[in-house]
Design a protein around this motif. Structure first.
Motif, PDB file in Angstrom:
ATOM      1  N   LEU A 102      84.498 -19.065  13.152  1.00 50.81           N
ATOM      2  CA  LEU A 102      85.161 -18.401  12.037  1.00 50.81           C
ATOM      3  C   LEU A 102      84.287 -18.433  10.782  1.00 50.81           C
ATOM      4  N   HIS A 103      83.496 -19.488  10.649  1.00 49.98           N
ATOM      5  CA  HIS A 103      82.585 -19.631   9.516  1.00 49.98           C
ATOM      6  C   HIS A 103      81.614 -18.452   9.422  1.00 49.98           C
ATOM      7  N   LEU A 104      81.172 -17.951  10.569  1.00 47.74           N
ATOM      8  CA  LEU A 104      80.267 -16.785  10.589  1.00 47.74           C
ATOM      9  C   LEU A 104      80.940 -15.572   9.951  1.00 47.74           C
ATOM     10  N   VAL A 105      82.240 -15.408  10.219  1.00 50.80           N
ATOM     11  CA  VAL A 105      82.957 -14.220   9.764  1.00 50.80           C
ATOM     12  C   VAL A 105      83.361 -14.326   8.300  1.00 50.80           C
ATOM     13  N   THR A 106      83.859 -15.505   7.900  1.00 51.13           N
ATOM     14  CA  THR A 106      84.412 -15.635   6.553  1.00 51.13           C
ATOM     15  C   THR A 106      83.372 -16.000   5.502  1.00 51.13           C
ATOM     16  N   GLU A 107      82.274 -16.649   5.919  1.00 49.70           N
ATOM     17  CA  GLU A 107      81.279 -17.101   4.951  1.00 49.70           C
ATOM     18  C   GLU A 107      79.974 -16.309   5.021  1.00 49.70           C
ATOM     19  N   LEU A 108      79.438 -16.158   6.231  1.00 49.07           N
ATOM     20  CA  LEU A 108      78.096 -15.599   6.355  1.00 49.07           C
ATOM     21  C   LEU A 108      78.068 -14.085   6.353  1.00 49.07           C
ATOM     22  N   MET A 109      79.020 -13.447   7.037  1.00 47.57           N
ATOM     23  CA  MET A 109      79.019 -11.981   7.059  1.00 47.57           C
ATOM     24  C   MET A 109      79.201 -11.388   5.666  1.00 47.57           C
ATOM     25  N   PRO A 110      80.104 -11.909   4.826  1.00 51.07           N
ATOM     26  CA  PRO A 110      80.195 -11.373   3.461  1.00 51.07           C
ATOM     27  C   PRO A 110      78.910 -11.599   2.660  1.00 51.07           C
ATOM     28  N   ARG A 111      78.192 -12.686   2.970  1.00 50.67           N
ATOM     29  CA  ARG A 111      76.996 -13.015   2.204  1.00 50.67           C
ATOM     30  C   ARG A 111      75.763 -12.266   2.699  1.00 50.67           C
ATOM     31  N   HIS A 112      75.658 -12.070   4.006  1.00 48.02           N
ATOM     32  CA  HIS A 112      74.435 -11.501   4.576  1.00 48.02           C
ATOM     33  C   HIS A 112      74.654 -10.184   5.324  1.00 48.02           C
ATOM     34  N   GLY A 113      75.870  -9.940   5.834  1.00 48.37           N
ATOM     35  CA  GLY A 113      76.091  -8.769   6.677  1.00 48.37           C
ATOM     36  C   GLY A 113      76.186  -7.471   5.908  1.00 48.37           C
ATOM     37  N   GLY A 114      76.604  -7.538   4.657  1.00 47.76           N
ATOM     38  CA  GLY A 114      76.668  -6.325   3.843  1.00 47.76           C
ATOM     39  C   GLY A 114      77.978  -5.576   4.008  1.00 47.76           C
ATOM     40  N   GLY A 115      78.671  -5.356   2.891  1.00 45.69           N
ATOM     41  CA  GLY A 115      79.853  -4.504   2.927  1.00 45.69           C
ATOM     42  C   GLY A 115      81.174  -5.234   3.093  1.00 45.69           C
ATOM     43  N   TYR A 116      81.189  -6.589   2.994  1.00 46.76           N
ATOM     44  CA  TYR A 116      82.435  -7.312   3.219  1.00 46.76           C
ATOM     45  C   TYR A 116      82.677  -8.350   2.131  1.00 46.76           C
ATOM     46  N   PHE A 117      83.969  -8.677   1.926  1.00 46.91           N
ATOM     47  CA  PHE A 117      84.391  -9.695   0.972  1.00 46.91           C
ATOM     48  C   PHE A 117      85.541 -10.460   1.606  1.00 46.91           C
ATOM     49  N   TYR A 118      85.473 -11.812   1.542  1.00 46.71           N
ATOM     50  CA  TYR A 118      86.550 -12.616   2.125  1.00 46.71           C
ATOM     51  C   TYR A 118      87.430 -13.176   1.023  1.00 46.71           C
ATOM     52  N   ASP A 119      88.713 -12.801   1.063  1.00 46.35           N
ATOM     53  CA  ASP A 119      89.720 -13.264   0.113  1.00 46.35           C
ATOM     54  C   ASP A 119      90.366 -14.518   0.695  1.00 46.35           C
ATOM     55  N   ARG A 120      90.043 -15.701   0.124  1.00 47.29           N
ATOM     56  CA  ARG A 120      90.555 -16.953   0.674  1.00 47.29           C
ATOM     57  C   ARG A 120      92.061 -17.097   0.469  1.00 47.29           C
ATOM     58  N   VAL A 121      92.557 -16.582  -0.667  1.00 44.73           N
ATOM     59  CA  VAL A 121      93.992 -16.686  -0.933  1.00 44.73           C
ATOM     60  C   VAL A 121      94.788 -15.866   0.076  1.00 44.73           C
ATOM     61  N   GLY A 122      94.398 -14.608   0.243  1.00 46.37           N
ATOM     62  CA  GLY A 122      95.099 -13.745   1.191  1.00 46.37           C
ATOM     63  C   GLY A 122      94.624 -13.888   2.612  1.00 46.37           C
ATOM     64  N   ARG A 123      93.543 -14.708   2.822  1.00 42.01           N
ATOM     65  CA  ARG A 123      92.947 -14.879   4.145  1.00 42.01           C
ATOM     66  C   ARG A 123      92.640 -13.540   4.786  1.00 42.01           C
ATOM     67  N   GLU A 124      91.970 -12.671   3.998  1.00 40.12           N
ATOM     68  CA  GLU A 124      91.635 -11.330   4.455  1.00 40.12           C
ATOM     69  C   GLU A 124      90.138 -11.093   4.343  1.00 40.12           C
ATOM     70  N   LEU A 125      89.571 -10.497   5.388  1.00 33.11           N
ATOM     71  CA  LEU A 125      88.204  -9.993   5.341  1.00 33.11           C
ATOM     72  C   LEU A 125      88.302  -8.522   4.983  1.00 33.11           C
ATOM     73  N   ARG A 126      87.797  -8.160   3.810  1.00 37.29           N
ATOM     74  CA  ARG A 126      87.952  -6.795   3.321  1.00 37.29           C
ATOM     75  C   ARG A 126      86.603  -6.093   3.244  1.00 37.29           C
ATOM     76  N   THR A 127      86.615  -4.784   3.441  1.00 38.40           N
ATOM     77  CA  THR A 127      85.426  -3.989   3.168  1.00 38.40           C
ATOM     78  C   THR A 127      85.279  -3.853   1.664  1.00 38.40           C
ATOM     79  N   LEU A 128      84.041  -3.682   1.203  1.00 34.15           N
ATOM     80  CA  LEU A 128      83.819  -3.551  -0.238  1.00 34.15           C
ATOM     81  C   LEU A 128      84.492  -2.301  -0.796  1.00 34.15           C
ATOM     82  N   ALA A 129      84.636  -1.268   0.063  1.00 32.05           N
ATOM     83  CA  ALA A 129      85.329  -0.058  -0.386  1.00 32.05           C
ATOM     84  C   ALA A 129      86.783  -0.388  -0.738  1.00 32.05           C
ATOM     85  N   THR A 130      87.395  -1.287   0.048  1.00 34.08           N
ATOM     86  CA  THR A 130      88.769  -1.717  -0.240  1.00 34.08           C
ATOM     87  C   THR A 130      88.830  -2.494  -1.539  1.00 34.08           C
ATOM     88  N   VAL A 131      87.844  -3.376  -1.753  1.00 36.20           N
ATOM     89  CA  VAL A 131      87.806  -4.160  -2.991  1.00 36.20           C
ATOM     90  C   VAL A 131      87.650  -3.249  -4.194  1.00 36.20           C
TER      91      VAL A 131
END
Length: 405
Positions: A102-131
């Motif tokens: 899960l660490h790969l998805v919530t921490e590393l993909m937003p940092r290195h994968g490009g195009g994602y943001f992890y909302d810890r409060v809502g526990r949501e992986l969002r696309t930057l377009a959504t943000v």
């Protein structure tokens, strides 16, 4: 250690991971194995509109709209483009499925994968377009009283735009031609499908679609003529091509009832064939050399072979990435099964010193697939999809080049 324990406690308490893209919201189950919270890779890729690609030697690739992650079963590292990143735990195959930390998805993909943001409060992986869509409601300037807004600093003066880059050149190769008809089909009746004609039609449509995307295009042939396999690569090199794409139609190893049922599309890059089916396709496509004259045929100079091999190895990774991008795009428009990305030692790809792929559009020996491939509208869809994949790959490549500077 405390941080790791807190992370694991949070992961255990989190039964789902929510992926949000605009109005789309998908809840993914989170499982815990040996104290590590994990998600299934294929389910995650489906939610992210990406693809899980199985490579050789227990390797996998997560192909995302704006990035690519390579993993090895049981190895706690991931490669984001060309950067190796340690993981909190290894990806593991369980019950025929690949599970990701899960660490790969919530921490590393937003940092290195490009195009994602992890909302810890809502526990949501969002696309930057959504943000970005959510951002106006929290715009601090809009929420500031008019009497205070004048203290906000004016936007910085824009710098002059950099000079435009030279256009990328894509070399499009229609397989076979002239006395080399390629395959014919379908099996089980009077043959009416001729490969050399269909691939030339698709290649012309692909060239047009690429030009409309602002790319320069060179075609190895535009008429029904035979071009030696080695000369196709030479044309690409003389044209200073950035990419080489060869278009073909597949056929099975036998013309029996089982062969007539073979269907599907696949994309190849140049490397040693790993499967019997890849070797079969390699032999079939390399047979075109028998139509060449002695003057056309390569001379087999050992020094030339070594130089060619070194030049192709330089582009091996990019060719694999291009092949995976094209294959992922074709999934959206092709009715046949996805036969995946494969590798083989194609003569037509050996002489091109650039990222190069060979696309097998389907089986012209299968009656329904031959009908699909012969249809003008379907050819246009296939060509447009390949062109869009090329543009996506080039954008990702440019981003990697800029990041390396």
């Amino acid at each position: 250690m405390i941080a790791v324990l807190l992370f694991l406690q949070t992961a255990v308490a989190q039964p789902t991971l929510v992926v949000r893209d605009g109005s789309s919201r998908v809840a993914l189950p989170v499982t815990v194995s040996a104290g590590e919270a994990t998600v299934r890779a294929d389910v995650l890729m489906s939610a992210l509109k990406g693809a899980l690609v199985t490579l050789d030697n227990q390797r996998f690739a997560l192909v995302l709209p704006r990035g690519r992650v390579e993993l090895v079963d049981g190895v706690p590292f991931a490669r984001f483009d060309s950067v190796m990143i340690p993981l909190s735990g290894p990806p593991l195959m369980r019950g025929g499925y690949l599970y990701l930390p899960l660490h790969l998805v919530t921490e590393l993909m937003p940092r290195h994968g490009g195009g994602y943001f992890y909302d810890r409060v809502g526990r949501e992986l969002r696309t930057l377009a959504t943000v970005a869509t959510d951002a106006p409601a929290r715009n601090p300037i809009a929420a500031t009283p008019p009497s205070v807004r004048q203290t906000v600093a004016p936007p910085p003066v824009r710098q002059a735009a950099p000079p435009p880059r030279p256009k990328r050149v894509v070399v499009v190769d229609a397989g076979h031609g002239g006395r080399d008809h390629g395959m014919s089909g379908p099996i089980g009746g009077s043959p009416w499908f001729v490969e050399k004609e269909v691939v030339l039609s698709v290649a012309k449509k692909l060239a047009g679609a690429l030009r409309r995307q602002g790319l320069d295009v060179v075609m190895t042939r535009t008429t029904d003529t035979l071009i030696a396999l080695a000369d196709r690569g030479h044309i690409a090199n003389r044209s200073r091509g950035d990419l080489f794409i060869s278009i073909h139609v597949n056929a099975p190893g036998s013309r029996n009832a089982a062969g007539a049922r073979e269907r599907g599309f696949e994309t190849y890059f140049l490397a040693e064939a790993k499967t019997a089916d890849a070797r079969r396709v390699e032999e079939m496509e390399n047979e075109s050399v028998k139509f060449e004259t002695g003057a056309d045929a390569p001379k087999g100079d050992p020094l030339s072979f070594i130089i060619t091999d070194m030049a192709q190895n330089e582009h091996l990774r990019e060719s694999s990435d291009l092949a995976q991008t094209i294959q992922l795009g074709l999934i959206e428009v092709h009715p046949g099964p996805n036969r995946g990305v494969n590798q083989a030692n194609f003569s037509v790809l050996r002489g091109s010193y650039m990222p190069a792929v060979l696309v097998e559009l389907g089986f012209g020996t299968n009656r329904s697939e031959a009908t699909f491939l012969a249809d003008d509208d379907n050819q246009t869809k296939l060509a447009r999809t390949i062109a869009e994949s090329v543009v996506a790959y080039l954008a990702r490549y440019e981003s990697r080049v800029r990041g390396a500077r």
